[in-house]
Write a protein that holds these residues in place. Structure first.
Motif, short mmCIF file in Angstrom:
data_model
loop_
_atom_site.label_atom_id
_atom_site.label_comp_id
_atom_site.label_asym_id
_atom_site.label_seq_id
_atom_site.Cartn_x
_atom_site.Cartn_y
_atom_site.Cartn_z
N VAL A 148 0.84 -1.20 0.00
CA VAL A 148 0.00 0.00 0.00
C VAL A 148 0.87 1.25 0.00
N GLU A 149 1.88 1.26 0.84
CA GLU A 149 2.78 2.42 0.94
C GLU A 149 3.48 2.69 -0.39
N ASP A 150 3.92 1.63 -1.04
CA ASP A 150 4.60 1.78 -2.33
C ASP A 150 3.65 2.39 -3.37
N LYS A 151 2.40 1.92 -3.38
CA LYS A 151 1.43 2.47 -4.33
C LYS A 151 1.16 3.94 -4.05
N MET A 152 1.04 4.29 -2.77
CA MET A 152 0.73 5.67 -2.43
C MET A 152 1.87 6.62 -2.80
N GLN A 153 3.08 6.18 -2.65
CA GLN A 153 4.21 7.02 -3.05
C GLN A 153 4.16 7.32 -4.55
N LYS A 154 3.71 6.35 -5.34
CA LYS A 154 3.58 6.57 -6.78
C LYS A 154 2.38 7.48 -7.08
N TYR A 155 1.27 7.24 -6.37
CA TYR A 155 0.08 8.08 -6.59
C TYR A 155 0.34 9.53 -6.18
N ASP A 156 1.13 9.73 -5.13
CA ASP A 156 1.44 11.09 -4.68
C ASP A 156 2.04 11.92 -5.82
N LYS A 157 2.86 11.30 -6.63
CA LYS A 157 3.55 12.01 -7.72
C LYS A 157 2.59 12.44 -8.82
N VAL A 175 -7.26 -7.43 6.60
CA VAL A 175 -6.49 -6.77 5.54
C VAL A 175 -7.05 -5.38 5.27
N HIS A 176 -8.37 -5.27 5.19
CA HIS A 176 -9.00 -3.97 4.93
C HIS A 176 -8.64 -2.96 6.02
N ASP A 177 -8.73 -3.40 7.26
CA ASP A 177 -8.39 -2.55 8.40
C ASP A 177 -6.93 -2.08 8.30
N LEU A 178 -6.04 -2.98 7.96
CA LEU A 178 -4.62 -2.65 7.84
C LEU A 178 -4.39 -1.67 6.69
N VAL A 179 -5.11 -1.86 5.59
CA VAL A 179 -4.98 -0.96 4.43
C VAL A 179 -5.39 0.46 4.80
N ILE A 180 -6.54 0.60 5.47
CA ILE A 180 -7.01 1.95 5.84
C ILE A 180 -6.06 2.59 6.86
N LYS A 181 -5.58 1.80 7.79
CA LYS A 181 -4.61 2.31 8.76
C LYS A 181 -3.37 2.84 8.05
N THR A 182 -2.88 2.09 7.07
CA THR A 182 -1.69 2.49 6.31
C THR A 182 -1.97 3.74 5.48
N LEU A 183 -3.12 3.78 4.83
CA LEU A 183 -3.49 4.95 4.03
C LEU A 183 -3.62 6.20 4.90
N LYS A 184 -4.25 6.03 6.05
CA LYS A 184 -4.44 7.17 6.96
C LYS A 184 -3.11 7.70 7.49
N ASN A 185 -2.19 6.78 7.76
CA ASN A 185 -0.89 7.19 8.31
C ASN A 185 0.09 7.67 7.25
N HIS A 186 -0.25 7.46 5.99
CA HIS A 186 0.63 7.90 4.91
C HIS A 186 0.67 9.43 4.88
N ASN A 187 1.85 9.98 4.80
CA ASN A 187 2.03 11.42 4.96
C ASN A 187 1.85 12.18 3.64
N SER A 188 0.60 12.29 3.21
CA SER A 188 0.29 13.11 2.03
C SER A 188 -1.19 13.43 2.06
N LYS A 189 -1.63 14.26 1.12
CA LYS A 189 -3.04 14.63 1.01
C LYS A 189 -3.76 13.82 -0.07
N THR A 190 -3.12 12.77 -0.56
CA THR A 190 -3.69 11.98 -1.66
C THR A 190 -4.91 11.19 -1.21
N PHE A 191 -4.83 10.54 -0.06
CA PHE A 191 -5.94 9.72 0.46
C PHE A 191 -6.97 10.62 1.13
N ILE A 192 -8.24 10.53 0.68
CA ILE A 192 -9.27 11.44 1.20
C ILE A 192 -10.41 10.74 1.92
N GLY A 193 -10.45 9.39 1.90
CA GLY A 193 -11.53 8.73 2.62
C GLY A 193 -11.78 7.32 2.12
N THR A 194 -12.82 6.70 2.68
CA THR A 194 -13.16 5.31 2.35
C THR A 194 -14.66 5.16 2.22
#
Length: 392
Positions: A148-157, A175-194
């Motif tokens: 998830v973190e790897d994908k978000m770093q690419k999406y951030d760009k 898995v879903h819970d872990l994904v949202i936790k990772t997305l929420k903790n990712h340091n960018s404004k790319t992720f906006i909700g679920t």
């Protein structure tokens, strides 16, 4: 064993549609049926386990904390709805499950305002139970988070916004819970909700969604195919008065949708959601539609949500940037990228009874023929009636 943690472990659009159904069509009834698109082979005893899990759903109820979160998050919904939801219980008698060899049958029947909540939790239970009972081992939690973190770093760009739409075909709740936790903790404004209301509450993010195909399928059964999109959107606007303003476009093909998406609705709704067919073709049609109505496409948004991964998103961004507003809803590529085959299943409305009279079959005419659902003869009739060019 697979189970749901909360009655809010469901997609947001199920609750928003439920509220609208209660207000407008409280006597309507509906039938739903499971469709195994991926031809998955279900192990012996699967139906019994699924039935057991569904019995457990009947024990779920809205907590005071959940009610407070939901009401504060959605001030445009009347407080009477949250009182109703507090008293709502899943009724397992509305669901019939059978198994013939490796083939699974799931059917749902009852009042539409009640049965509308079954689809997403049943699909998520089928997925989780399938992986449990087949003994297929996923990658570790650390690997899930790293993916998830790897994908978000690419999406951030790409300088875009992304929401999670992965409840229905997730590998599991864990898995879903872990994904949202990772997305929420990712340091960018790319992720906006679920789309998942429970996880939105747990991780203090925004629940996202509007309506699904069944909203328009019901309107087609009640009012006719040529009025389904128009009256579906009119009724939606009458309930939500400008909130939740993203219109789903492909229940009866994009071609038919834009014929009914008149200037009033085009101005009123904030944008449209793409869920089938070629994304670039759809984007160009949408841009052309706004221009034809004298509206700046950059003042509107397309939400893309059709089986997305990074390559598809990048292609869409490269075409749309500067031409129209865009955002993305990513499903199984977030919640079921765990080193196993992803399940390809759906659970769709098949018939409706609007008030009194006879049950009427409902269909969906996607921009991809393989996503059409319903009786083949009814589909052919609707294609002729709507004058849809299947080769367009």
């Amino acid at each position: 064993m697979a189970k749901l943690e909360s009655i809010l472990d469901n997609d947001f659009y199920k609750f928003t549609m439920q509220y609208a159904v209660i207000k407008l069509f409280p006597r309507a009834k509906a039938k739903y049926q499971f469709i195994n698109r991926g031809k998955h082979q279900f192990p012996d005893g699967f139906a019994a386990k699924l039935r057991e899990a569904i019995q457990e759903l009947g024990k779920l109820k809205l907590t005071k904390e959940e009610k407070k979160f939901f009401a504060e998050t959605c001030p445009y919904i009347d407080p009477t709805y949250f009182d109703f939801l507090q008293g709502y219980r899943y009724d397992p008698d509305e669901v019939t499950i059978t198994q013939n060899g490796s083939e699974l049958s799931v059917k749902i029947e009852g009042y539409w305002y009640r049965t509308i909540l079954w689809e997403v939790p049943i699909m998520s239970l089928i997925c989780e139970l399938y992986y449990e009972m087949t003994g297929l081992q996923r990658v570790s939690d650390a690997q899930v988070a790293a993916i998830v973190e790897d994908k978000m770093q690419k999406y951030d760009k790409l300088d875009i916004t992304i929401a999670d739409f992965g409840t229905r075909r997730r590998h599991s709740f864990a898995v879903h819970d872990l994904v949202i936790k990772t997305l929420k903790n990712h340091n960018s404004k790319t992720f906006i909700g679920t789309s998942n209301v429970y996880l939105a509450m747990k991780y203090q993010t925004k629940p996202i969604g509007t309506h699904a195909h069944e909203w328009f399928m019901f309107h087609a059964a009640k009012f006719g195919y040529k009025m389904a999109n128009l009256l579906g959107l009119e009724n939606w606007a009458n309930v939500y008065r400008g909130d939740l303003g993203i219109a789903l476009s492909d229940t009866y093909t994009t071609e038919a949708f834009f014929k009914q998406f008149d200037k009033k609705l085009t101005k009123l709704f904030d944008g449209v959601r793409h869920d089938s067919g070629d994304a670039i073709e759809f984007a160009q049609k949408t841009i052309n539609h706004y221009i034809s109505k004298g509206i700046d496409p950059n003042s509107k948004t397309i939400i893309f949500s059709d089986g997305l991964d990074y390559n598809k998103v990048e292609r869409i961004v490269n075409f749309c940037k500067g031409k129209i507003g865009i955002s993305f809803g990513i499903g199984t590529d977030f919640t079921n990228d765990v080193g196993l085959e992803r399940m390809n299943i759906v659970l769709k409305m098949t018939e409706t009874l609007s008030e009194e009279g006879e049950w009427t079959p409902v269909i969906k005419l996607s921009d991809e023929a393989m996503k059409n659902t319903g009786d083949p003869e009814e589909i052919e009739m609707a294609i002729r009636y709507l004058q849809i060019d299947e080769h367009a």
